[in-house]
Design a protein around this motif. Structure first.
Motif, mmCIF file in Angstrom:
data_model
loop_
_atom_site.group_PDB
_atom_site.id
_atom_site.type_symbol
_atom_site.label_atom_id
_atom_site.label_comp_id
_atom_site.label_asym_id
_atom_site.label_seq_id
_atom_site.Cartn_x
_atom_site.Cartn_y
_atom_site.Cartn_z
ATOM 1 N N SER A 14 -10.490 47.976 25.043
ATOM 2 C CA SER A 14 -11.741 48.143 24.302
ATOM 3 C C SER A 14 -12.545 49.318 24.847
ATOM 4 O O SER A 14 -13.164 50.071 24.086
ATOM 5 N N HIS A 15 -12.539 49.507 26.178
ATOM 6 C CA HIS A 15 -13.251 50.635 26.771
ATOM 7 C C HIS A 15 -12.674 51.969 26.291
ATOM 8 O O HIS A 15 -13.402 52.960 26.174
ATOM 9 N N MET A 16 -11.379 51.994 26.006
ATOM 10 C CA MET A 16 -10.734 53.251 25.609
ATOM 11 C C MET A 16 -11.162 53.713 24.222
ATOM 12 O O MET A 16 -10.815 54.824 23.812
ATOM 13 N N LEU A 17 -11.940 52.906 23.516
ATOM 14 C CA LEU A 17 -12.532 53.378 22.260
ATOM 15 C C LEU A 17 -13.362 54.634 22.502
ATOM 16 O O LEU A 17 -13.475 55.496 21.622
ATOM 17 N N MET A 18 -13.916 54.729 23.710
ATOM 18 C CA MET A 18 -14.805 55.846 24.030
ATOM 19 C C MET A 18 -14.058 57.155 24.238
ATOM 20 O O MET A 18 -14.686 58.215 24.341
ATOM 21 N N SER A 19 -12.724 57.117 24.274
ATOM 22 C CA SER A 19 -11.957 58.342 24.494
ATOM 23 C C SER A 19 -12.129 59.336 23.342
ATOM 24 O O SER A 19 -11.836 60.518 23.496
ATOM 25 N N GLN A 20 -12.671 58.848 22.220
ATOM 26 C CA GLN A 20 -12.910 59.758 21.090
ATOM 27 C C GLN A 20 -14.086 60.700 21.353
ATOM 28 O O GLN A 20 -14.235 61.711 20.671
ATOM 29 N N VAL A 21 -14.919 60.360 22.351
ATOM 30 C CA VAL A 21 -16.076 61.215 22.641
ATOM 31 C C VAL A 21 -16.070 61.761 24.068
ATOM 32 O O VAL A 21 -17.006 62.457 24.469
ATOM 33 N N GLY A 22 -15.046 61.448 24.856
ATOM 34 C CA GLY A 22 -15.017 61.973 26.219
ATOM 35 C C GLY A 22 -13.874 61.404 27.033
ATOM 36 O O GLY A 22 -13.085 60.581 26.558
ATOM 37 N N ASN A 23 -13.801 61.834 28.266
ATOM 38 C CA ASN A 23 -12.792 61.338 29.192
ATOM 39 C C ASN A 23 -13.297 60.052 29.851
ATOM 40 O O ASN A 23 -14.386 60.020 30.429
ATOM 41 N N VAL A 24 -12.496 58.989 29.758
ATOM 42 C CA VAL A 24 -12.886 57.690 30.298
ATOM 43 C C VAL A 24 -12.178 57.472 31.638
ATOM 44 O O VAL A 24 -10.969 57.579 31.732
ATOM 45 N N ARG A 25 -12.975 57.180 32.664
ATOM 46 C CA ARG A 25 -12.382 56.833 33.963
ATOM 47 C C ARG A 25 -12.989 55.532 34.467
ATOM 48 O O ARG A 25 -14.080 55.145 34.068
ATOM 49 N N PHE A 26 -12.245 54.885 35.356
ATOM 50 C CA PHE A 26 -12.595 53.533 35.767
ATOM 51 C C PHE A 26 -12.897 53.451 37.255
ATOM 52 O O PHE A 26 -12.274 54.127 38.073
ATOM 53 N N GLY A 27 -13.868 52.568 37.583
ATOM 54 C CA GLY A 27 -14.195 52.307 38.968
ATOM 55 C C GLY A 27 -13.152 51.416 39.620
ATOM 56 O O GLY A 27 -12.210 50.935 38.974
ATOM 57 N N ASN A 28 -13.321 51.186 40.904
ATOM 58 C CA ASN A 28 -12.423 50.348 41.681
ATOM 59 C C ASN A 28 -12.751 48.877 41.425
ATOM 60 O O ASN A 28 -13.870 48.438 41.655
ATOM 61 N N THR A 29 -11.786 48.114 40.953
ATOM 62 C CA THR A 29 -12.041 46.716 40.590
ATOM 63 C C THR A 29 -12.344 45.838 41.805
ATOM 64 O O THR A 29 -12.870 44.729 41.657
ATOM 65 N N THR A 30 -12.037 46.313 42.999
ATOM 66 C CA THR A 30 -12.310 45.516 44.205
ATOM 67 C C THR A 30 -13.677 45.817 44.807
ATOM 68 O O THR A 30 -14.077 45.190 45.781
ATOM 69 N N CYS A 31 -14.402 46.768 44.239
ATOM 70 C CA CYS A 31 -15.696 47.172 44.783
ATOM 71 C C CYS A 31 -16.823 46.634 43.896
ATOM 72 O O CYS A 31 -16.726 46.669 42.665
ATOM 73 N N THR A 32 -17.895 46.127 44.514
ATOM 74 C CA THR A 32 -19.025 45.594 43.745
ATOM 75 C C THR A 32 -20.062 46.659 43.400
ATOM 76 O O THR A 32 -20.915 46.447 42.551
ATOM 77 N N TYR A 33 -19.995 47.806 44.087
ATOM 78 C CA TYR A 33 -20.928 48.920 43.858
ATOM 79 C C TYR A 33 -22.388 48.501 44.014
ATOM 80 O O TYR A 33 -23.261 48.945 43.274
ATOM 81 N N THR A 34 -22.646 47.627 44.965
ATOM 82 C CA THR A 34 -24.030 47.277 45.294
ATOM 83 C C THR A 34 -24.618 48.267 46.295
ATOM 84 O O THR A 34 -25.827 48.278 46.518
ATOM 85 N N ASN A 35 -23.772 49.101 46.888
ATOM 86 C CA ASN A 35 -24.226 50.142 47.799
ATOM 87 C C ASN A 35 -24.596 51.382 46.988
ATOM 88 O O ASN A 35 -23.805 51.861 46.173
#
Length: 323
Positions: A14-35
């Protein structure tokens, strides 16, 4: 090339729908990114961000992302995003209202039935060689009084799921039109009346300054001693220290929690040691169907904004660029 970052990917197709308007990249699934620094490293060059409720979008994080045009939150209102900072930087912050409402309502009903049927206690007893006993006698949901606090989409769906059980439904939500409550077969009442009258109280309101610790020591003391408290909304709606006392001293019969004041919840949470509580790890909205709706909804908002169109569900309504 337009850079789109999905911070916590969970439904990549579903996220790859956005590839029509730009390059889609993904964060690390093991990181919470609270830092803050971790999050800045990930989204510092991004034009658009898709996020869940885990990452913390502070003014420092938002201001560091100089190219950012939208923060698209999957699911409920973005309490993890500083809306004032986003608005000052000209960034709409969107969400996907109602995308997990059915899943949350079903989970709440599952917890209600599990508690009154004493499934956690009887399952544990059976594993230890026990059979049914007087102290583990179950109850019927039929003809009970159920209180719904917060009558948004999840609360509304719960009222519909409860219809076959012939329950009386009381509702507290000062921001919902009374006609909507009545048309759903519920009765609008004040919070004190709901707490003192109901056999089951289920929380479905948003977290804000007004609802912080809505259920505190005083609220719990108003409830019936055979009542159950359910929370599939937000953890900070309940004062957990007061709830611990209420459960230990049997002010109420039990509780079912899918959300906690601190998340991820730690295994040494004192509530986890009690035998009159049912706990799940913030999974009420974590269903296959709901996640697809959330990911698609957030992705479609990104597509709109990057095409120069107005977002449909902005959490910062004072943002005026698209008006």
């Amino acid at each position: 090339m337009t850079d789109i970052v999905v911070v916590e990917p969970f439904e990549t197709s579903s996220h790859m729908l956005m590839s029509q308007v730009g390059n889609v990249r993904f964060g690390n699934t093991t990181c919470t990114y609270t830092n803050e620094d971790e999050l800045i490293d990930l989204i510092g060059d991004a034009d658009a961000v898709v996020t869940t409720s885990r990452g913390r979008y502070t003014p420092k994080v938002i201001c560091a992302a100089k190219k950012l045009k939208i923060i698209a939150k999957c699911g409920a209102l973005p309490n993890n995003v500083d809306l004032n900072a986003a608005t000052k930087c000209g960034i709409p912050v969107t969400w996907t209202p109602g995308s997990n409402a059915v899943s949350v309502a079903e989970h709440a009903l599952t917890i209600i039935l599990s508690l009154i049927k004493k499934l956690p206690q009887t399952m544990q007893g059976l594993k230890q060689g026990e059979w049914h006993s007087e102290d583990k006698k179950a109850e019927e949901l039929t003809n009970k009084i159920v209180g719904i606090v917060g009558f948004g989409q999840a609360g509304y769906h719960l009222s519909k799921l409860l219809t076959p059980y012939n329950v009386r439904i009381l509702c507290f939500d000062p921001y919902i039109n009374k006609d909507k409550v009545l048309s759903a077969g519920a009765e609008p009442v004040d919070l004190d009346t709901l707490l003192s009258s109901c056999d089951i109280v289920s929380l479905h309101c948003h977290m804000c300054e007004e609802t912080f610790h809505l259920i505190d020591k005083g609220s719990l003391q108003k409830m019936k001693n055979n009542a159950f408290l359910i929370n599939t909304g937000r953890g900070q709606l309940i004062d957990e220290s007061a709830l611990e006392i209420a459960l230990k001293e049997k002010w109420i019969a039990g509780a079912g929690l899918d959300v906690f004041e601190t998340e991820p919840a730690k295994k040494d949470n004192p509530l986890f040691q009690l035998d009159n509580i049912l706990i799940t790890p913030h999974m009420a909205g974590w269903t296959h169907e709901a996640l697809i709706r959330e990911a698609r909804g957030a992705s479609e908002e990104v597509i709109r904004v990057l095409k120069g169109e107005a977002p449909l569900n902005a959490a910062n309504p004072e943002y005026t660029k698209y008006k």
